[in-house]
Design a protein around this motif. Structure first.
Motif, mmCIF file in Angstrom:
data_model
loop_
_atom_site.group_PDB
_atom_site.id
_atom_site.type_symbol
_atom_site.label_atom_id
_atom_site.label_comp_id
_atom_site.label_asym_id
_atom_site.label_seq_id
_atom_site.Cartn_x
_atom_site.Cartn_y
_atom_site.Cartn_z
ATOM 1 N N SER A 64 0.850 -1.184 0.000
ATOM 2 C CA SER A 64 0.000 0.000 0.000
ATOM 3 C C SER A 64 0.885 1.233 0.000
ATOM 4 C CB SER A 64 -0.892 0.026 1.252
ATOM 5 O OG SER A 64 -1.817 -1.044 1.227
ATOM 6 N N ARG A 65 0.426 2.271 -0.671
ATOM 7 C CA ARG A 65 1.170 3.524 -0.664
ATOM 8 C C ARG A 65 1.316 4.018 0.769
ATOM 9 N NH1 ARG A 65 -1.178 8.040 0.046
ATOM 10 N NH2 ARG A 65 -3.159 7.281 -0.797
ATOM 11 N N PRO A 66 2.537 4.337 1.204
ATOM 12 C CA PRO A 66 2.728 4.852 2.564
ATOM 13 C C PRO A 66 1.906 6.121 2.795
ATOM 14 C CG PRO A 66 4.834 4.262 1.578
ATOM 15 C CD PRO A 66 3.817 4.181 0.482
ATOM 16 N N LYS A 67 1.403 6.289 3.993
ATOM 17 C CA LYS A 67 0.533 7.424 4.305
ATOM 18 C C LYS A 67 1.265 8.760 4.232
ATOM 19 C CE LYS A 67 -2.682 4.787 7.174
ATOM 20 N NZ LYS A 67 -3.297 4.639 8.529
ATOM 21 N N ASN A 68 2.593 8.723 4.343
ATOM 22 C CA ASN A 68 3.342 9.985 4.285
ATOM 23 C C ASN A 68 3.634 10.420 2.854
ATOM 24 O OD1 ASN A 68 5.208 7.981 3.707
ATOM 25 N ND2 ASN A 68 6.879 8.951 4.849
ATOM 26 N N LYS A 69 3.143 9.643 1.879
ATOM 27 C CA LYS A 69 3.325 10.018 0.474
ATOM 28 C C LYS A 69 1.998 10.491 -0.098
ATOM 29 C CE LYS A 69 7.383 7.367 -0.881
ATOM 30 N NZ LYS A 69 8.116 8.554 -1.370
ATOM 31 N N PRO A 70 2.013 11.471 -0.993
ATOM 32 C CA PRO A 70 0.757 11.998 -1.550
ATOM 33 C C PRO A 70 0.032 10.966 -2.403
ATOM 34 C CG PRO A 70 2.644 12.860 -2.754
ATOM 35 C CD PRO A 70 3.201 12.136 -1.568
ATOM 36 N N LYS A 71 -1.274 11.084 -2.457
ATOM 37 C CA LYS A 71 -2.059 10.173 -3.272
ATOM 38 C C LYS A 71 -1.727 10.380 -4.737
ATOM 39 C CE LYS A 71 -6.780 8.707 -4.338
ATOM 40 N NZ LYS A 71 -6.373 7.274 -4.265
ATOM 41 N N GLY A 72 -1.698 9.286 -5.488
ATOM 42 C CA GLY A 72 -1.453 9.372 -6.916
ATOM 43 C C GLY A 72 -0.508 8.298 -7.415
ATOM 44 N N ALA A 73 -0.621 7.999 -8.698
ATOM 45 C CA ALA A 73 0.193 6.949 -9.306
ATOM 46 C C ALA A 73 1.685 7.272 -9.243
ATOM 47 C CB ALA A 73 -0.232 6.738 -10.759
ATOM 48 N N ASN A 74 2.033 8.549 -9.320
ATOM 49 C CA ASN A 74 3.454 8.919 -9.325
ATOM 50 C C ASN A 74 4.138 8.585 -8.009
ATOM 51 O OD1 ASN A 74 3.230 9.875 -11.922
ATOM 52 N ND2 ASN A 74 2.842 11.966 -11.288
ATOM 53 N N ALA A 75 3.462 8.856 -6.901
ATOM 54 C CA ALA A 75 4.030 8.512 -5.595
ATOM 55 C C ALA A 75 4.169 7.000 -5.459
ATOM 56 C CB ALA A 75 3.152 9.067 -4.477
ATOM 57 N N CYS A 76 3.201 6.267 -5.999
ATOM 58 C CA CYS A 76 3.272 4.798 -5.971
ATOM 59 C C CYS A 76 4.450 4.294 -6.802
ATOM 60 C CB CYS A 76 1.973 4.200 -6.495
ATOM 61 S SG CYS A 76 0.529 4.503 -5.448
ATOM 62 N N ARG A 77 4.666 4.897 -7.953
ATOM 63 C CA ARG A 77 5.804 4.496 -8.794
ATOM 64 C C ARG A 77 7.133 4.766 -8.082
ATOM 65 N NH1 ARG A 77 2.476 7.164 -13.065
ATOM 66 N NH2 ARG A 77 1.582 5.480 -14.322
ATOM 67 N N ASN A 78 7.238 5.931 -7.494
ATOM 68 C CA ASN A 78 8.487 6.284 -6.802
ATOM 69 C C ASN A 78 8.729 5.383 -5.596
ATOM 70 O OD1 ASN A 78 9.007 8.345 -8.632
ATOM 71 N ND2 ASN A 78 8.131 9.935 -7.339
ATOM 72 N N TYR A 79 7.676 5.057 -4.872
ATOM 73 C CA TYR A 79 7.831 4.161 -3.725
ATOM 74 C C TYR A 79 8.252 2.763 -4.187
ATOM 75 C CZ TYR A 79 6.738 1.311 0.344
ATOM 76 O OH TYR A 79 6.817 0.416 1.389
ATOM 77 N N GLY A 80 7.635 2.283 -5.259
ATOM 78 C CA GLY A 80 8.022 0.987 -5.803
ATOM 79 C C GLY A 80 9.479 0.964 -6.209
ATOM 80 N N PHE A 81 9.946 2.075 -6.767
ATOM 81 C CA PHE A 81 11.355 2.178 -7.165
ATOM 82 C C PHE A 81 12.269 2.116 -5.939
ATOM 83 C CE2 PHE A 81 15.152 4.724 -8.209
ATOM 84 C CZ PHE A 81 15.606 4.028 -9.325
ATOM 85 N N GLU A 82 11.865 2.782 -4.874
ATOM 86 C CA GLU A 82 12.675 2.820 -3.653
ATOM 87 C C GLU A 82 12.888 1.435 -3.052
ATOM 88 O OE1 GLU A 82 10.738 5.489 -0.986
ATOM 89 O OE2 GLU A 82 10.905 7.212 -2.349
ATOM 90 N N ILE A 83 11.872 0.582 -3.121
ATOM 91 C CA ILE A 83 11.971 -0.734 -2.485
ATOM 92 C C ILE A 83 12.361 -1.838 -3.472
ATOM 93 C CG2 ILE A 83 10.312 -0.118 -0.697
ATOM 94 C CD1 ILE A 83 8.178 -1.662 -2.213
#
Length: 325
Positions: A64-83
């Motif tokens: 799940s997208r971390p709560k400290n990241k803004p809603k949206g596909a871009n934040a999800c993409r960046n988080y996926g890249f981080e992990i």
């Protein structure tokens, strides 16, 4: 050592679609991959669908997208890249399809090469009509890559490239989490300003599905989407004007003017005001393109705001259509 590919997929309420996407990934002839699905807060059956796929194939991960990241596909993409753990990265959308040899073909083109990324063609498919419409773009390379990408003479979507992770990390290129639209266009534009060293495969290895949900999404759907497109065009002119000829710069300014005209007529107060300021900055930095003097451009830009904020003087909105003359 066989390189690992990280496939990163943002998703939101696509439980009825994402299964076909995951099936196409499982069917890849190249088997050394991890698939990271990042949920943007789905309220449908996405969780149940992903659980079944995780049980079927341990290479599929669900976050799940971390709560400290803004809603949206871009934040999800960046988080996926981080992990992600892969040596290579393939961002993908939760309603598109990988042809079976997509990863195998591109890893051969990219691994141990000097290229920074590899791109393939994308076939557009109308789901409702069950009809192949054709390629998303006529070609993927040209003699003037940056300018031709900006003007859509060459083009590719999010899922088409396979990236060397080392290249992305070196240049710290991530998706702009403030944008609600035009994010892939913005991301690829920034990449091309850094490197045009890529392998282009004119064979289609991705299927882009057109369906009722994504057909309805236009740049005029909501004020934030409209302003996202304005912001991207502003960034082009503000950051890369030396890479573009005068006609291209003037056309982009004209596009911003047309979007400004639309939001003035709709009386989107907040983004009308913000856009007027961006336009004035663009006129200041691109003044040589226009015969009008600074005072006239100032009047033409700010006059329509009277109608936006006061609801009076509708004729003034016509000036928004004459901003670029």
């Amino acid at each position: 050592m066989t390189p690992l590919i990280s496939i990163i997929i943002p998703t939101y309420n696509r439980g009825y679609l994402i299964g076909e996407t995951l099936d196409s990934i499982i069917a890849q002839t190249y088997i050394y991959w991890e698939c990271i699905v990042v949920d943007d807060g789905s309220t449908d059956n996405t969780f149940e669908v992903l659980n079944k796929y995780r049980e079927k194939d341990s290479r599929i991960q669900y976050y799940s997208r971390p709560k400290n990241k803004p809603k949206g596909a871009n934040a999800c993409r960046n988080y996926g890249f981080e992990i992600s753990k892969g040596d290579y990265v393939n961002w993908f959308d939760s309603d598109d399809i990988m042809l079976p040899k997509k990863l195998e073909t591109q890893i051969k083109e990219l691994h141990l090469s000097t290229f920074d990324f590899a791109i393939c063609q994308t076939q557009v498919f109308d789901v409702e009509k069950k009809l192949n419409i054709g390629l998303r773009a006529e070609k993927l390379k040209s003699d003037n890559i940056f300018e031709d990408y900006i003007t859509y003479k060459i083009f590719w979507l999010t899922g088409a490239p396979l990236w060397k992770k080392s290249f992305l990390k070196k240049h710290r290129v991530k998706f702009d989490e403030k944008l609600q639209q035009a994010q892939d266009y913005d991301f690829h534009m920034r990449i091309l300003s850094i490197s045009q060293n890529y392998f282009a495969n004119e064979t289609h290895l991705v299927m882009f599905n057109i369906h009722a949900e994504n057909m309805s999404k236009t740049i005029l759907d909501t004020p934030p989407k409209t302003f996202s497109n304005i912001q991207v065009k502003y960034n082009i002119l503000n950051n890369y004007r030396e890479l573009l000829n005068e006609d291209v710069r003037k056309n982009i300014l004209n596009e911003v003017g047309q979007l400004y005209s639309f939001i003035v007529r709709k009386r989107y107060k907040k983004i009308a005001f913000k856009t007027s300021l961006l336009l004035l900055l663009l006129y200041k930095s691109n003044g040589e393109l226009f015969q009008s003097n600074a005072l006239k451009m100032l009047y033409r830009t700010l006059a329509p705001l009277f109608y936006t904020f006061l609801g009076k003087g509708f004729k003034l909105t016509k000036l928004a259509n004459k901003i670029v003359s």
